[in-house]
Design a protein around this motif. Sequence first.
Motif, short mmCIF file in Angstrom:
data_model
loop_
_atom_site.label_atom_id
_atom_site.label_comp_id
_atom_site.label_asym_id
_atom_site.label_seq_id
_atom_site.Cartn_x
_atom_site.Cartn_y
_atom_site.Cartn_z
N ARG A 86 -21.31 6.05 -4.62
CA ARG A 86 -20.87 4.92 -5.44
C ARG A 86 -22.01 4.51 -6.36
O ARG A 86 -23.13 4.29 -5.91
CB ARG A 86 -20.45 3.77 -4.52
CG ARG A 86 -19.80 2.68 -5.30
CD ARG A 86 -18.83 1.86 -4.53
NE ARG A 86 -18.46 0.73 -5.37
CZ ARG A 86 -18.11 -0.45 -4.93
NH1 ARG A 86 -18.04 -0.65 -3.63
NH2 ARG A 86 -17.80 -1.41 -5.76
N PRO A 141 -4.52 0.79 -1.05
CA PRO A 141 -3.99 -0.53 -1.44
C PRO A 141 -3.42 -0.49 -2.85
O PRO A 141 -4.02 0.09 -3.75
CB PRO A 141 -5.23 -1.43 -1.36
CG PRO A 141 -6.40 -0.52 -1.48
CD PRO A 141 -5.98 0.81 -0.92
N PHE A 190 0.83 -1.21 0.00
CA PHE A 190 0.00 0.00 0.00
C PHE A 190 0.86 1.25 0.00
O PHE A 190 2.07 1.20 0.25
CB PHE A 190 -0.96 0.01 1.20
CG PHE A 190 -0.28 -0.05 2.53
CD1 PHE A 190 0.04 1.10 3.22
CD2 PHE A 190 0.06 -1.27 3.10
CE1 PHE A 190 0.67 1.05 4.44
CE2 PHE A 190 0.71 -1.33 4.33
CZ PHE A 190 1.00 -0.16 5.00
N GLY A 250 -10.47 2.66 -2.80
CA GLY A 250 -10.53 1.76 -1.64
C GLY A 250 -9.69 2.24 -0.46
O GLY A 250 -9.12 1.42 0.27
N TYR A 306 -4.38 5.11 3.83
CA TYR A 306 -3.74 3.95 3.22
C TYR A 306 -4.45 3.62 1.90
O TYR A 306 -5.67 3.49 1.87
CB TYR A 306 -3.85 2.73 4.14
CG TYR A 306 -3.20 2.91 5.48
CD1 TYR A 306 -1.84 2.65 5.67
CD2 TYR A 306 -3.94 3.32 6.58
CE1 TYR A 306 -1.25 2.82 6.91
CE2 TYR A 306 -3.36 3.49 7.82
CZ TYR A 306 -2.01 3.24 7.98
OH TYR A 306 -1.43 3.41 9.20
N ALA A 366 -4.68 17.80 -8.10
CA ALA A 366 -4.24 18.86 -9.02
C ALA A 366 -5.37 19.80 -9.39
O ALA A 366 -5.13 20.89 -9.90
CB ALA A 366 -3.64 18.24 -10.28
N GLU A 387 -2.21 -2.41 -6.32
CA GLU A 387 -2.46 -3.64 -7.08
C GLU A 387 -1.54 -3.64 -8.28
O GLU A 387 -0.79 -2.70 -8.51
CB GLU A 387 -3.92 -3.69 -7.52
CG GLU A 387 -4.85 -3.91 -6.34
CD GLU A 387 -6.28 -4.04 -6.80
OE1 GLU A 387 -6.53 -4.81 -7.73
OE2 GLU A 387 -7.14 -3.37 -6.22
N ASP A 433 -13.03 -5.44 -13.33
CA ASP A 433 -13.75 -4.92 -12.17
C ASP A 433 -13.71 -3.40 -12.22
O ASP A 433 -12.79 -2.83 -12.82
CB ASP A 433 -13.09 -5.43 -10.88
CG ASP A 433 -13.99 -5.21 -9.68
OD1 ASP A 433 -15.20 -5.01 -9.87
OD2 ASP A 433 -13.49 -5.23 -8.54
N ARG A 456 -8.32 3.42 3.05
CA ARG A 456 -8.64 3.19 4.46
C ARG A 456 -8.01 4.32 5.25
O ARG A 456 -6.94 4.82 4.91
CB ARG A 456 -8.15 1.82 4.92
CG ARG A 456 -8.90 0.69 4.20
CD ARG A 456 -8.49 -0.69 4.67
NE ARG A 456 -8.74 -0.93 6.07
CZ ARG A 456 -9.93 -1.28 6.58
NH1 ARG A 456 -10.97 -1.40 5.78
NH2 ARG A 456 -10.06 -1.51 7.87
N ARG A 490 -14.92 0.43 -10.01
CA ARG A 490 -15.61 1.23 -8.99
C ARG A 490 -15.75 2.63 -9.56
O ARG A 490 -14.77 3.21 -10.03
CB ARG A 490 -14.81 1.30 -7.69
CG ARG A 490 -14.83 0.01 -6.89
CD ARG A 490 -13.90 0.08 -5.70
NE ARG A 490 -14.47 0.86 -4.62
CZ ARG A 490 -14.44 0.48 -3.34
NH1 ARG A 490 -13.86 -0.64 -2.99
NH2 ARG A 490 -14.97 1.24 -2.41
N VAL A 507 -10.21 27.02 -13.26
CA VAL A 507 -9.33 26.96 -12.09
C VAL A 507 -10.09 27.52 -10.90
O VAL A 507 -11.06 28.26 -11.06
CB VAL A 507 -8.06 27.82 -12.34
CG1 VAL A 507 -7.06 27.64 -11.20
CG2 VAL A 507 -7.41 27.47 -13.65
N LEU A 508 -9.66 27.17 -9.71
CA LEU A 508 -10.23 27.71 -8.47
C LEU A 508 -11.75 27.57 -8.47
O LEU A 508 -12.49 28.52 -8.32
CB LEU A 508 -9.84 29.19 -8.30
CG LEU A 508 -9.94 29.75 -6.88
CD1 LEU A 508 -8.96 29.07 -5.95
CD2 LEU A 508 -9.73 31.24 -6.85
N THR A 563 -8.35 1.86 12.21
CA THR A 563 -8.31 2.06 10.76
C THR A 563 -9.67 1.67 10.18
O THR A 563 -10.13 0.55 10.40
CB THR A 563 -7.20 1.20 10.11
OG1 THR A 563 -5.97 1.50 10.78
CG2 THR A 563 -7.04 1.54 8.65
N ARG A 571 -15.68 27.61 -13.24
CA ARG A 571 -14.44 28.08 -13.84
C ARG A 571 -13.51 26.91 -14.08
O ARG A 571 -13.68 25.83 -13.52
CB ARG A 571 -13.71 29.05 -12.89
CG ARG A 571 -14.18 30.46 -12.86
CD ARG A 571 -13.31 31.26 -11.88
NE ARG A 571 -11.97 31.45 -12.38
CZ ARG A 571 -10.92 31.79 -11.60
NH1 ARG A 571 -11.09 31.95 -10.32
NH2 ARG A 571 -9.74 31.97 -12.12
#
Lengths: 181, 300
Positions: free
Chosen positions: B228, B172, B67, B131, B170, B97, B174, B214, B133, B216, B191-192, B145, B189
């Motif tokens: 979700r 994970p 992780f 995902g 944290y 960003a 993969e 898979d 934590r 998400r 920006v900002l 956690t 806008r």
Amino acid sequence: MEKGKEPVMDCPETRPIAPVVVRKSPASTIPVVLHVNGQEHRIKVRRQDRLSSVLRDALGLTGLKEGCLEGECGACTVLLDDMPVNACLVLAFQADARKITTVEGVENADGSLSPLQQAFLDRGAVQCGYCTPGMVMAAHGLLLQNPRPSESEIREGLGGNLCRCTGFQTIVEAVKTVAEL
Amino acid sequence: MNGRTGVARPRTVDEVTAATRGLDGRIAYVAGATDLIIAQDGIPWPDLVIDITQVAGFNTVEVSRGFIRIGAATTMTTLSNHKTIGTEMMALARAAAKVGSVQIRNRATIGGNIASAMPAGDLLPALHCLGARIGILRRDGLHETLGFEAVVVGRGETCLGNGDLITTIYLPRETPKRRISAFVKTGPREVLTIARLGVAASIRLNPKLNRVEDARVVAGALAPVPLRMHQVEATLRDREIGQPLADDFLFALSQAVDAAIPGRHSQPYKRRAITGLGLDLLQQLFNREFDIPSVQAEPA
């Protein structure tokens, strides 16, 4: 990923905490050392004081402007450890022992304007002047990190600064002339 | 209140716990302070303000085998510039960003974005889809956690009690290349801007990289908490990458908006805006262009 099937990770174990002494200051004032434009200032600030008001009111550095006081306009931009920040959204006590650069610290050692400041004048990038110190500092910070920014990088770097007079084009051009040197 | 008020600047987690011990009043943790200063303007300050920016490990990103560990006081600038986050957790790098301006990103932190728990918080959908934590230091000194959904529970609401602190995030890891993520947002806008709508997606590809195994997909600024979208995920899961996948995905996004905010004045705008965001998202994920479906779903 289904609930209950989260990956098992190596996270900190629960552990007892030993009592320790914490440095704490009275609620009224906090002594800080501010390194502003190469000068050391030992002053006391209240915990709620914004860096912008301390720089202006306590140190007399009125180049930066307190426009919106919520991080929208960028007129209060200064460099904190060479990174542009909204001084109105920095707690003054958190600037303790940090390096601060205001627009007063950008000029050349002999007191003449820096190439960036001169470019603002040459390109007509200043009209009423209220946003200019913030624009100069945002551009100065950008050029320190990235001496040859593209036009889109300049626009992104100045995106947190509002100007109501010049229409931005001349400001971007001023920064471009310095970036191309 | 016992008079131990003011400011604390702990340097260790033990000092954080010691600072809060025996205090009856309100405690505010502060890192970048970009939210706190505005929230506290004109109203009494908390009894104790604890600056967590100097706590050891709170400003660092550590990459280990399983992780990525991110300290709560890590700034948006650090997140958006970090090499491993930029390659393996693109959704988080892009979301960071897109926060505010350079000035804001140099101060605002990941822990603050979670603790503020605002519907338009840019990092939240990214963290949810990756995902994440969340490591929490309870006021009594115990570490815990929790999964993202257990921490951000409502508009501006978290599982944190007075004196509890987010310490760590944290993520994970993969198999690189097969796990891809992306983030897009839109607002008034370029920006900002406070997101009117944001979407983050994280997908896993098959070994040949031509099918999605898979997925998400999480929307921001569409519900009190990051939403979700299971039916949208179903249009990606176990599908070959191509225009049919894109058609179903974009249709499902509009339907998800209809289901989330039926009758809301922003529904007609958001159900169309999410199609454009969805196209950008697919382009980020698969590095190719897709067509806009000719038939738009009508509002439910």
